[in-house]
Design a protein around this motif. Structure first.
Motif, PDB file in Angstrom:
ATOM      1  N   ASN A  15     -18.351  -8.314   2.745  1.00 25.08           N
ATOM      2  CA  ASN A  15     -17.489  -8.891   1.414  1.00 25.08           C
ATOM      3  C   ASN A  15     -16.216  -8.120   1.765  1.00 25.08           C
ATOM      4  OD1 ASN A  15     -16.517  -8.216  -1.195  1.00 25.08           O
ATOM      5  ND2 ASN A  15     -18.380  -8.240  -2.274  1.00 25.08           N
ATOM      6  N   PRO A  16     -14.992  -9.252   1.771  1.00 26.81           N
ATOM      7  CA  PRO A  16     -13.844  -8.764   2.221  1.00 26.81           C
ATOM      8  C   PRO A  16     -13.046  -7.803   1.099  1.00 26.81           C
ATOM      9  CG  PRO A  16     -13.975 -11.091   1.613  1.00 26.81           C
ATOM     10  CD  PRO A  16     -15.263 -10.631   1.705  1.00 26.81           C
ATOM     11  N   ALA A  17     -13.609  -8.094  -0.368  1.00 27.13           N
ATOM     12  CA  ALA A  17     -12.844  -7.119  -1.394  1.00 27.13           C
ATOM     13  C   ALA A  17     -13.426  -5.576  -1.121  1.00 27.13           C
ATOM     14  CB  ALA A  17     -13.435  -7.586  -2.532  1.00 27.13           C
ATOM     15  N   GLU A  18     -14.721  -5.404  -0.868  1.00 26.70           N
ATOM     16  CA  GLU A  18     -15.290  -4.172  -0.526  1.00 26.70           C
ATOM     17  C   GLU A  18     -14.672  -3.691   0.466  1.00 26.70           C
ATOM     18  OE1 GLU A  18     -19.668  -4.345  -0.395  1.00 26.70           O
ATOM     19  OE2 GLU A  18     -19.673  -4.891  -2.519  1.00 26.70           O
ATOM     20  N   ASP A  19     -14.608  -4.545   1.763  1.00 25.64           N
ATOM     21  CA  ASP A  19     -13.753  -3.782   2.864  1.00 25.64           C
ATOM     22  C   ASP A  19     -12.329  -3.400   2.589  1.00 25.64           C
ATOM     23  OD1 ASP A  19     -16.273  -4.092   4.064  1.00 25.64           O
ATOM     24  OD2 ASP A  19     -15.770  -5.790   5.611  1.00 25.64           O
ATOM     25  N   ALA A  20     -11.581  -4.316   1.813  1.00 29.21           N
ATOM     26  CA  ALA A  20     -10.245  -3.963   1.770  1.00 29.21           C
ATOM     27  C   ALA A  20     -10.158  -2.694   0.851  1.00 29.21           C
ATOM     28  CB  ALA A  20      -9.426  -5.133   0.938  1.00 29.21           C
ATOM     29  N   GLU A  21     -10.895  -2.573  -0.259  1.00 31.41           N
ATOM     30  CA  GLU A  21     -10.983  -1.246  -0.935  1.00 31.41           C
ATOM     31  C   GLU A  21     -11.346  -0.298  -0.304  1.00 31.41           C
ATOM     32  OE1 GLU A  21     -13.003   0.333  -5.146  1.00 31.41           O
ATOM     33  OE2 GLU A  21     -13.730  -1.341  -4.546  1.00 31.41           O
ATOM     34  N   ALA A  22     -12.243  -0.292   0.432  1.00 26.76           N
ATOM     35  CA  ALA A  22     -12.894   0.800   1.222  1.00 26.76           C
ATOM     36  C   ALA A  22     -11.605   1.246   2.501  1.00 26.76           C
ATOM     37  CB  ALA A  22     -14.205   0.453   2.148  1.00 26.76           C
ATOM     38  N   LEU A  23     -10.786   0.323   2.904  1.00 25.86           N
ATOM     39  CA  LEU A  23      -9.615   0.646   3.769  1.00 25.86           C
ATOM     40  C   LEU A  23      -8.790   1.249   3.109  1.00 25.86           C
ATOM     41  CD1 LEU A  23      -9.782  -2.433   6.009  1.00 25.86           C
ATOM     42  CD2 LEU A  23     -10.261  -0.195   6.871  1.00 25.86           C
ATOM     43  N   LYS A  24      -8.285   0.689   1.768  1.00 25.88           N
ATOM     44  CA  LYS A  24      -7.192   1.414   1.003  1.00 25.88           C
ATOM     45  C   LYS A  24      -7.912   2.842   0.682  1.00 25.88           C
ATOM     46  CE  LYS A  24      -4.751   0.832  -3.447  1.00 25.88           C
ATOM     47  NZ  LYS A  24      -3.320   1.115  -2.730  1.00 25.88           N
ATOM     48  N   ASP A  25      -8.829   3.039   0.256  1.00 26.09           N
ATOM     49  CA  ASP A  25      -9.314   4.508  -0.061  1.00 26.09           C
ATOM     50  C   ASP A  25      -9.095   5.614   1.249  1.00 26.09           C
ATOM     51  OD1 ASP A  25      -9.862   3.773  -2.470  1.00 26.09           O
ATOM     52  OD2 ASP A  25     -11.966   3.486  -2.362  1.00 26.09           O
ATOM     53  N   ALA A  26      -9.510   4.699   2.218  1.00 21.66           N
ATOM     54  CA  ALA A  26      -9.462   5.786   3.545  1.00 21.66           C
ATOM     55  C   ALA A  26      -8.044   5.954   3.985  1.00 21.66           C
ATOM     56  CB  ALA A  26     -10.117   4.922   4.762  1.00 21.66           C
ATOM     57  N   MET A  27      -7.066   5.293   3.493  1.00 17.19           N
ATOM     58  CA  MET A  27      -5.561   5.511   3.738  1.00 17.19           C
ATOM     59  C   MET A  27      -4.814   6.127   2.618  1.00 17.19           C
ATOM     60  SD  MET A  27      -4.588   2.124   6.148  1.00 17.19           S
ATOM     61  CE  MET A  27      -5.448   0.985   4.898  1.00 17.19           C
ATOM     62  N   LYS A  28      -5.861   6.489   1.709  1.00 15.09           N
ATOM     63  CA  LYS A  28      -5.137   7.132   0.387  1.00 15.09           C
ATOM     64  C   LYS A  28      -4.738   8.616   0.505  1.00 15.09           C
ATOM     65  CE  LYS A  28      -6.900   5.627  -3.518  1.00 15.09           C
ATOM     66  NZ  LYS A  28      -7.900   5.560  -4.470  1.00 15.09           N
ATOM     67  N   GLY A  29      -3.728   8.945  -0.087  1.00 14.37           N
ATOM     68  CA  GLY A  29      -3.396  10.389  -0.116  1.00 14.37           C
ATOM     69  C   GLY A  29      -2.945  10.956   1.267  1.00 14.37           C
ATOM     70  N   PHE A  30      -3.121  12.209   1.526  1.00 11.69           N
ATOM     71  CA  PHE A  30      -2.900  13.113   2.693  1.00 11.69           C
ATOM     72  C   PHE A  30      -3.950  12.691   3.805  1.00 11.69           C
ATOM     73  CE2 PHE A  30      -2.771  17.018   5.379  1.00 11.69           C
ATOM     74  CZ  PHE A  30      -1.398  16.697   5.687  1.00 11.69           C
ATOM     75  N   GLY A  31      -3.564  12.280   4.845  1.00 13.43           N
ATOM     76  CA  GLY A  31      -4.447  12.167   5.952  1.00 13.43           C
ATOM     77  C   GLY A  31      -5.025  10.643   5.854  1.00 13.43           C
ATOM     78  N   THR A  32      -5.758  10.525   6.900  1.00 17.51           N
ATOM     79  CA  THR A  32      -6.384   9.075   6.917  1.00 17.51           C
ATOM     80  C   THR A  32      -7.896   9.106   7.486  1.00 17.51           C
ATOM     81  OG1 THR A  32      -4.290   8.168   7.639  1.00 17.51           O
ATOM     82  CG2 THR A  32      -6.286   6.919   8.204  1.00 17.51           C
ATOM     83  N   ASP A  33      -8.751   8.769   6.816  1.00 17.98           N
ATOM     84  CA  ASP A  33     -10.362   8.750   7.332  1.00 17.98           C
ATOM     85  C   ASP A  33     -10.458   7.375   8.510  1.00 17.98           C
ATOM     86  OD1 ASP A  33     -13.054   8.782   7.640  1.00 17.98           O
ATOM     87  OD2 ASP A  33     -13.574   8.800   5.599  1.00 17.98           O
ATOM     88  N   GLU A  34     -10.194   7.992   9.770  1.00 16.96           N
ATOM     89  CA  GLU A  34     -10.390   6.847  10.879  1.00 16.96           C
ATOM     90  C   GLU A  34     -11.548   6.560  11.013  1.00 16.96           C
ATOM     91  OE1 GLU A  34      -8.461   8.936  14.051  1.00 16.96           O
ATOM     92  OE2 GLU A  34      -6.343   8.828  13.180  1.00 16.96           O
TER      93      GLU A  34
END
Length: 185
Positions: A15-34
């Motif tokens: 689901n590209p929308a879910e993946d895009a959202e998860a990537l956005k959340d992973a790069m939100k704020g301080f640090g990155t959830d690699e």
């Protein structure tokens, strides 16, 4: 563009929308959830990754590749950029790197060009033309010589016979000819 048996298969619950959202959340704020980036980018086919990038752009107005570049560095960034590049463009870029500058990386040219079917070669040649405003055939021909050039140009022309039929008599005759021209001479 598929060669042999892929190691990354289409994700069943893609689901590209879910993946895009998860990537956005992973790069939100301080640090990155690699780990999130790896679990998504590393487990989707190139076609699916392109769809995620399109969805990210349309949903958030931001380029996913630019966002990834701003979040990661070094080898991890290089791997992500390679994974996010359409296959035909990646291969065209690799050919360019193999022939650009002093010397030619003949092993890279063989690996890329000999491993392509005619359809893949056509896609790479089109991408090369679009990226560098010159034909793949001209670029390869101008950087190689002799029989090696002739072989690579023939491969780039993308007109070899494809299929699973093997003429064993012709193969045996070719093997003898090659042997006699090389070790047997």
């Amino acid at each position: 563009m598929v060669r042999g048996t892929p190691t990354v298969l289409p994700y069943e619950y893609f689901n590209p929308a879910e993946d895009a959202e998860a990537l956005k959340d992973a790069m939100k704020g301080f640090g990155t959830d690699e780990d999130v980036i790896i679990s998504i980018i590393g487990r989707r086919t190139n076609r699916q990754r392109q769809q995620i990038a399109e969805e990210y752009k349309s949903s958030y107005g931001d380029d996913l590749i630019d966002r990834l570049k701003s979040e990661v560095r070094g080898d991890f960034e290089n791997v992500l950029m390679a994974l996010m590049t359409p296959t035909k463009n990646y291969m065209a870029t690799e050919v360019r790197e193999a022939i650009q500058g002093l010397g030619t990386d003949e092993d890279a040219l063989i690996e890329i060009l000999a491993g392509c079917c005619n359809e893949e070669m056509e896609e790479i040649a089109e991408a090369y033309q679009n990226l560098y405003d010159t034909s793949l055939e001209d670029a390869v021909a101008s950087d190689t010589s002799g029989d090696f050039r002739n072989l690579l140009v023939a491969l780039v022309q993308g007109s070899r016979k494809e299929g699973h039929f093997v003429d064993e008599d012709a193969a045996r005759a070719d093997a003898i000819t090659l042997y006699e021209a090389g070790e047997g001479s």
